[in-house]
Design a protein around this motif. Sequence first.
Motif, PDB file in Angstrom:
ATOM      1  N   TYR A 152      -0.039  -2.511  -1.904  1.00 51.91           N
ATOM      2  CA  TYR A 152      -0.540  -2.891  -3.215  1.00 51.91           C
ATOM      3  C   TYR A 152       0.656  -2.937  -4.159  1.00 51.91           C
ATOM      4  CZ  TYR A 152      -5.439  -2.234  -1.964  1.00 51.91           C
ATOM      5  OH  TYR A 152      -6.689  -2.346  -1.395  1.00 51.91           O
ATOM      6  N   GLY A 153       1.046  -4.142  -4.511  1.00 43.39           N
ATOM      7  CA  GLY A 153       2.166  -4.253  -5.440  1.00 43.39           C
ATOM      8  C   GLY A 153       1.642  -4.605  -6.810  1.00 43.39           C
ATOM      9  N   PRO A 154       2.226  -4.080  -7.843  1.00 42.43           N
ATOM     10  CA  PRO A 154       1.710  -4.357  -9.186  1.00 42.43           C
ATOM     11  C   PRO A 154       1.780  -5.833  -9.547  1.00 42.43           C
ATOM     12  CG  PRO A 154       3.740  -3.064  -9.267  1.00 42.43           C
ATOM     13  CD  PRO A 154       3.349  -3.150  -7.845  1.00 42.43           C
ATOM     14  N   GLU A 155       2.726  -6.550  -8.942  1.00 49.21           N
ATOM     15  CA  GLU A 155       2.839  -7.955  -9.303  1.00 49.21           C
ATOM     16  C   GLU A 155       1.992  -8.848  -8.405  1.00 49.21           C
ATOM     17  OE1 GLU A 155       4.871  -6.303  -7.497  1.00 49.21           O
ATOM     18  OE2 GLU A 155       5.203  -7.514  -5.727  1.00 49.21           O
ATOM     19  N   ALA A 156       1.470  -8.283  -7.325  1.00 50.30           N
ATOM     20  CA  ALA A 156       0.664  -9.084  -6.409  1.00 50.30           C
ATOM     21  C   ALA A 156      -0.774  -9.130  -6.902  1.00 50.30           C
ATOM     22  CB  ALA A 156       0.727  -8.475  -5.006  1.00 50.30           C
ATOM     23  N   SER A 157      -1.398 -10.266  -6.771  1.00 55.82           N
ATOM     24  CA  SER A 157      -2.769 -10.357  -7.252  1.00 55.82           C
ATOM     25  C   SER A 157      -3.753  -9.823  -6.220  1.00 55.82           C
ATOM     26  CB  SER A 157      -3.101 -11.812  -7.594  1.00 55.82           C
ATOM     27  OG  SER A 157      -2.881 -12.600  -6.439  1.00 55.82           O
ATOM     28  N   THR A 158      -3.347  -9.877  -4.952  1.00 63.07           N
ATOM     29  CA  THR A 158      -4.192  -9.287  -3.910  1.00 63.07           C
ATOM     30  C   THR A 158      -3.334  -8.362  -3.064  1.00 63.07           C
ATOM     31  OG1 THR A 158      -3.760 -11.211  -2.527  1.00 63.07           O
ATOM     32  CG2 THR A 158      -5.834 -11.193  -3.738  1.00 63.07           C
TER      33      THR A 158
ATOM     34  N   ALA B  15      -9.932   4.292 -10.236  1.00 66.19           N
ATOM     35  CA  ALA B  15      -9.305   4.494 -11.552  1.00 66.19           C
ATOM     36  C   ALA B  15      -7.850   4.923 -11.387  1.00 66.19           C
ATOM     37  CB  ALA B  15     -10.090   5.548 -12.341  1.00 66.19           C
ATOM     38  N   ALA B  16      -7.587   5.762 -10.413  1.00 65.09           N
ATOM     39  CA  ALA B  16      -6.213   6.196 -10.181  1.00 65.09           C
ATOM     40  C   ALA B  16      -5.361   5.026  -9.700  1.00 65.09           C
ATOM     41  CB  ALA B  16      -6.171   7.334  -9.154  1.00 65.09           C
ATOM     42  N   ARG B  17      -5.929   4.174  -8.849  1.00 72.77           N
ATOM     43  CA  ARG B  17      -5.191   2.993  -8.395  1.00 72.77           C
ATOM     44  C   ARG B  17      -4.812   2.113  -9.566  1.00 72.77           C
ATOM     45  NH1 ARG B  17      -7.219   0.110  -2.884  1.00 72.77           N
ATOM     46  NH2 ARG B  17      -7.773   1.972  -1.714  1.00 72.77           N
ATOM     47  N   ARG B  18      -5.791   1.888 -10.437  1.00 70.89           N
ATOM     48  CA  ARG B  18      -5.514   1.025 -11.595  1.00 70.89           C
ATOM     49  C   ARG B  18      -4.399   1.621 -12.433  1.00 70.89           C
ATOM     50  NH1 ARG B  18     -11.153  -0.068 -11.414  1.00 70.89           N
ATOM     51  NH2 ARG B  18     -11.635   1.825 -12.581  1.00 70.89           N
ATOM     52  N   CYS B  19      -4.448   2.929 -12.597  1.00 69.16           N
ATOM     53  CA  CYS B  19      -3.421   3.597 -13.418  1.00 69.16           C
ATOM     54  C   CYS B  19      -2.038   3.354 -12.824  1.00 69.16           C
ATOM     55  CB  CYS B  19      -3.732   5.092 -13.497  1.00 69.16           C
ATOM     56  SG  CYS B  19      -2.595   6.023 -14.546  1.00 69.16           S
ATOM     57  N   LEU B  20      -1.907   3.510 -11.520  1.00 69.09           N
ATOM     58  CA  LEU B  20      -0.606   3.289 -10.884  1.00 69.09           C
ATOM     59  C   LEU B  20      -0.166   1.831 -11.029  1.00 69.09           C
ATOM     60  CD1 LEU B  20      -0.851   6.152  -9.722  1.00 69.09           C
ATOM     61  CD2 LEU B  20      -0.163   5.247  -7.519  1.00 69.09           C
ATOM     62  N   LEU B  21      -1.079   0.908 -10.750  1.00 73.37           N
ATOM     63  CA  LEU B  21      -0.709  -0.504 -10.808  1.00 73.37           C
ATOM     64  C   LEU B  21      -0.358  -0.923 -12.228  1.00 73.37           C
ATOM     65  CD1 LEU B  21      -3.309  -1.966  -8.289  1.00 73.37           C
ATOM     66  CD2 LEU B  21      -0.838  -1.754  -7.970  1.00 73.37           C
ATOM     67  N   GLU B  22      -1.110  -0.401 -13.202  1.00 71.62           N
ATOM     68  CA  GLU B  22      -0.822  -0.742 -14.599  1.00 71.62           C
ATOM     69  C   GLU B  22       0.570  -0.282 -15.005  1.00 71.62           C
ATOM     70  OE1 GLU B  22      -3.976   1.091 -16.752  1.00 71.62           O
ATOM     71  OE2 GLU B  22      -5.431  -0.415 -16.084  1.00 71.62           O
ATOM     72  N   HIS B  23       1.040   0.768 -14.369  1.00 67.89           N
ATOM     73  CA  HIS B  23       2.367   1.271 -14.704  1.00 67.89           C
ATOM     74  C   HIS B  23       3.450   0.659 -13.834  1.00 67.89           C
ATOM     75  CE1 HIS B  23       0.072   4.386 -16.881  1.00 67.89           C
ATOM     76  NE2 HIS B  23       1.180   4.525 -17.590  1.00 67.89           N
TER      77      HIS B  23
END
Lengths: 112, 461
Positions: free
Chosen positions: A83-89, B123-131
Motif C-alpha cells: 500500500y503506497g500513499p501515492e498508489a490509488s490501489t 482508520a489506522a490505514r488511512r492515517c498512515l496513508l494520509e501521512h
Amino acid sequence: MPHMITAECINCTACATDCPVEAISPGSHQFIINPKVCVDCEGLYNTPRCAEVCPVGACVPKRESYEKKMATLAARGARPVRYGPEASTPEYVEVGWYEESPFLFIQASGES
Amino acid sequence: MSQATDGTKTIGVVPSTVYKRKSAHADVVVVGGGWSGCGAALAAKKAGAERVIVLERSDSLLGTGLVGGIMRNNGRFVATEEMIALGGGALFKVCDATARHNNVDFPGHKHASFYDVAHIEPAARRCLLEHGIEFWLIARVTSAHRSGTSSITGVALENGTLITGDVFVDATGTVGGQSWCTEAGNGCVMCIVRCPTFGPRVSLTGLVGIPERMGTRPDGGFGAMSGSCKLAKDTLHPDIIAEMERTGVAMVPIPEHLVHEEKLGLKACQQYALPEYAHNIILLDTGQVKLMTSYIPLEQLRQVPGLEEARYLDPYSGTIGNSMRYSQLSPRDDAMHVRGPVDNLYCAGEKAGLLVGHTEAMATGWVAGHNAVRYLAGKEPLILPDTLAVGDAITYVREEMERPGGLSKKYTFSGSVYFQRMKQKGLYDGPKPEVYHARVAKAGLTDLFNEKILQREKVAV
C-alpha cells in the motif's frame, strides 16, 4: 519409505533431537528430513522415532502429492501487498512465482 | 479505491497492478505494523524522514490492536494527553474518533474509552496513508543483512525481497509463534495473530543475533498469557447486549461453583487482577464483546446466566487458553535504541519491555520512530524526562527489568505497579487534559514530535 515433516510443524525440535541418524535439521519455516539420510529407523527402533515424539503429528511417511503441492505454493498465505500513499490501489509485490517460493526447500530436500 | 456517494474513499478493492520491484529502499524501515510500528512510522514521518516503510507479517495492521480497544483508563489518560501535547497524538485521535464509549468506569478503572474494533484498522490505514507512509502486508521479515558493518543494511522477506534502509525499528511484538504458546502456555489457540497462515513472529533483534530476555511468572514459568478475549455479541442474552451498548460495560455474576480465584495470577494484564474479576464476568463493548479474563472453558462460560450460547471470536480456542507474550524482550536504552553490535536498530511496543497496552505501544513507538530520525540526522537522541509519565515509565520499566525479579512484573499506565507509582509521584490527577498539557509545556516540550529534525539539519548548513 522415508518420512517427511508437514506444515503442522511447530519447530519444537523434538524430532531433530531424537533422530538416531541426524536426518532432521531446521529449515526456514519448519524442520526438514533429509530423505537421503532417513532410514525410517529400521534396525534402530520399532517405529520411526520422529513420528513418535512429534507433539502435533507432523512427521508422516513421505507423500509426493503433498510435496508437489508445497513446492508450488508461491508464498506463505499469499503474496505480499504493498500500500503506497501515492498508489490509488494496493499492489501485489511481484515475487517471481515459483522460483522465489520460500517452500522450495522441500523440493531441494527431495533431490537425488 | 472506489468513491462512495458521500465522497469517502474505500481501501480494499482487489488489486489490479503488480509492483514489479524486487527490492525497495527507505530511510526508516519499521518491522511490524502493530500499534507501536504505526506510531514509529508516524513519528519518523513527522520528524522529517522522506521515505518510511512499514513491513507487516499478516494481512492487517494493528496486530493485537484488532481485538483490543481499551484506551484512556486510569493512567493511560495521562499518557494520552501528554502524547497529544508532545505532538504525538495522531493515533490517539484515531482511537478517539472511533470510540464507541467514552468516560466509562469498570472495576478498577475509571474514565476509559473503548474504540470500535471493526473500524479501527481501516482508520489506522488511512492515517498512515494520509501521512505518506508506505506499508506492505503479508510481508514477514525473516533475515537481516549487515554486509560486515556495524549497521543493519537491509531486511529480507521470506521470498527474498530485500528492503534496504538507513535505520530500523523492531516493532515485531512478543506474541507467539505456536511453539512458544505451546511451551509457555496451553498451546496454539488460533488467535488474531494467525501464525500458521502468515508465519510465526520473527524478532528483528533476534535476527541480528542480539540475545533477548523472556518475561517470567511467579510460578517459575515464562511468558504471560494475554488477558482478554472476544465473544460474539449476538450469542449473548439481549439484556446483556442492551446493557453493554448503553453503558459500555456489563457485569454478570459467576455462579459460586465456578469461581476460580487462583486463575488471576495467570494473566498478562495485572491491572485486571482484582476480586471483582473472579466473581463476575466482566464484558466491555468494543463492537464485539471483550471478556476481561484470559480464558474460560466454554462449558463453564455457558453456565453463566445469559451466556448459555456464548461463542468465542478471539481467540478461536479461548476454551483452552490465550496467546502467550513476552517471549523476546530487546535490551534497550531510554531512547529505545537496542543495545548490541548494531548502531541503527530501535525497538518499540512489547519489545521495549514488559509493557501492556495500546497506549504504551503507541508511546514507545513514537519515541523510537522519532529517535530513529534523530539518528539519521546525527543528533542526540531524545529521552523524555521523568516529570512526564511517558518518560518516567520508559526509564522506570527498564530499570525494574534489570533488577532481580523485575522480569515477572507487568507495567501499564492503567493499573498495578506502575499506576501506583504514578499516583505516588503525583503524575496522575484524573481526566484533566489541561493539567497534562501544562506539564508538557512546563518541560518545554510542547509539539516536540512535530519538529522536522532532518529538515532543520539542512538549514543549519
